[in-house]
Motif scaffolding. Sequence first.
Motif: not given
Lengths: 393, 393
Positions: A62-65, B46-50, B375-378
């Motif tokens: 989940m932390g990797s694109a 992906p999820l925030p690192k925290v 807008a959810f895309n690269s």
Amino acid sequence: MKINKHFLDLQDSYLFSTIAKKALAHIADNPDANVLRLGIGDVTRPLPKVAVDAMTAAVADMGSASTFRGYGPEQGYPFVREAVQKYYAAKGVELTADEIYVGDGAKSDIGNILELFDRDNNIIIPDPVYPAYVDANIMAGRTVHYVNGDEGNGFLPMPDSVGVKPDIIYICSPNNPTGSVYTREQLKAWVDFALENNAIILFDSAYECFISDKSLPSSIFEIEGARKCAVEIATLSKMAGFTGVRCGYTIIPHELEFEGQNIGKMWMRRQATKFNGISYIVQKGAEAVLTPEGLAQCRENIAVYMENAKTIATTMADLGIWHVGGDNAPYIWLKCPQGLSSWDFFDKLLSEAHIVGTPGAGFGVKGEGYFRLSAFNSKENVLEAMKRIKEIL
Amino acid sequence: MKINKHFLDLQDSYLFSTIAKKALAHIADNPDANVLRLGIGDVTRPLPKVAVDAMTAAVADMGSASTFRGYGPEQGYPFVREAVQKYYAAKGVELTADEIYVGDGAKSDIGNILELFDRDNNIIIPDPVYPAYVDANIMAGRTVHYVNGDEGNGFLPMPDSVGVKPDIIYICSPNNPTGSVYTREQLKAWVDFALENNAIILFDSAYECFISDKSLPSSIFEIEGARKCAVEIATLSKMAGFTGVRCGYTIIPHELEFEGQNIGKMWMRRQATKFNGISYIVQKGAEAVLTPEGLAQCRENIAVYMENAKTIATTMADLGIWHVGGDNAPYIWLKCPQGLSSWDFFDKLLSEAHIVGTPGAGFGVKGEGYFRLSAFNSKENVLEAMKRIKEIL
């Protein structure tokens, strides 16, 4: 705005809060006492290693694109449903993966599935039993009819005790709180009864993993005819120690139809409207515990609890106390000695032996005078608790 | 057994499955085309690192006897509720931690909370809107009354368009699918209207994190009087990328009472009967994203989406296409050019530009002739998509 007035018909449940309060007061009065808790229905052993490894990897995903996952299927990822399918195949029950609906636990599914059914149905619920069945029906304004467990039937009521036309029948086997398990013949009688009456059985199999006697059914779908009348609600809570992880599943056979409507399709529609599936991380954990390696690790934990259950049951037998359960379930249901009420025995155990148990009266009218002891604890604590009980009785 | 016949009143929703089928067919016919998806309402980063770090540690907690956690509180651990409390305090909304109820997502809570209310209430729902509101009410046999969004009101219908005595009022701001956001004055009008009519507002704040204009309210509780008439249903799905992790929360102020019954207590009773809380692992992730460091990481992701939204909105402006949204929401709601229907424009975008969007007609009758771009895309994909749209229009 008008509220749902059926909520006013609910009785406040003080069982576990009263137990907690009494235990805390006892600890305050006896700061040096080693209070032992045999009251809880919650696992105590850590997760199997396979689950920890799989969920750690899933968190990293989940932390990797490249491996991130957003919304998953409301029904659960195919990899979990196929793992459940294999788990059932190993006990001789053939399911297709799309008959399996993954959710966040049995309590949610067993409550929410009632939405598929008309309010005007007769509900049959055993007494004593897990209190959430009753409350979920009261909230919706339904009329509950009880079938009574007692010493005569070993707390396994049979269809002949149903006094109304049944529509929705709850069965919990192994039973919480009594630990009693229906035999194949007994479950067959319930299935036949449901089929004759065009009723549905909601089968709660939360404790199936504790069944060691292989002649006892651990799924309603081991019984002929069940695919036409039953839903099975299952969980990894007790089996894999997932009470704090949250994963269950509900099985709805393709054949299950009432009034021409397919129950599986109705449930899918309910879930797609009011649910968005469970965490990908949890689903990876669930997949892992259902592998052969995972199941072996689960069985190690289960074996510890079942050794405790045997210790408790043996102690009751030694003391000449009437009891059921403990052989194929983690609960021992006993008749309070000396003619004590459930709460009087609770107080006696707590004050004289520093043991917290669960008064049977909390599980229904027919639970009065009975008591539940749980095997979810360490071996040492259970041995010590049994020593103390022998001393005070 | 009689089924709940209100399920037969549901219309089958083919929106997203039809979109998926058409996209797949197009890909099969055009194997070399780079099909760009601007249709989904799901995060892509992906999820925030925290969150990754906190959940990795939480998984390890569950694998060790000394830190293992079984059943948690149905309402959520205090550590998460206190984190939400601080998040609201930072925007000037004072809550107590026991007014916050943690759940597995907004879709679940917004559906399940209806159980607290009598079936015989008038339901007010904007059109167009997130389809689950309507379906959850139809399933329960309730009558839905619509308030219409259109170009005249900027797809922000106001109380004067309500033609019946209102009981339960849905507000989604920023709105899905239109991206419109109510001003403080407009929300105040809705709150006053609810108070005058003894109605409850169900405020869906799923997209609050995208509000960049600080004069716009991001919580209904910024509005005076709301504590006496509103519930707010919130989620970490879009804010922290938790669509596949599953965590939301519902805020019910202590003051919220109808017919002498406290709504928070009723919800707690509902949840304690039909829900067992969410995963400890997920709750640790939620706590982490609500820290200052976590919020900063979330804002980095949000900034990428909002830059995309600006790109899309600017392109529509350049092309002279009527649109709303995109400035304080990740959706741009546009009028289909050349007088096309929603589905005709979908087909045109797909066949001529290899772009998948969402037909507005899928969100209600008043969505016909409109279209949602997400807008959810690269950044790269959005720039390329806008280049293609300019070429074909």
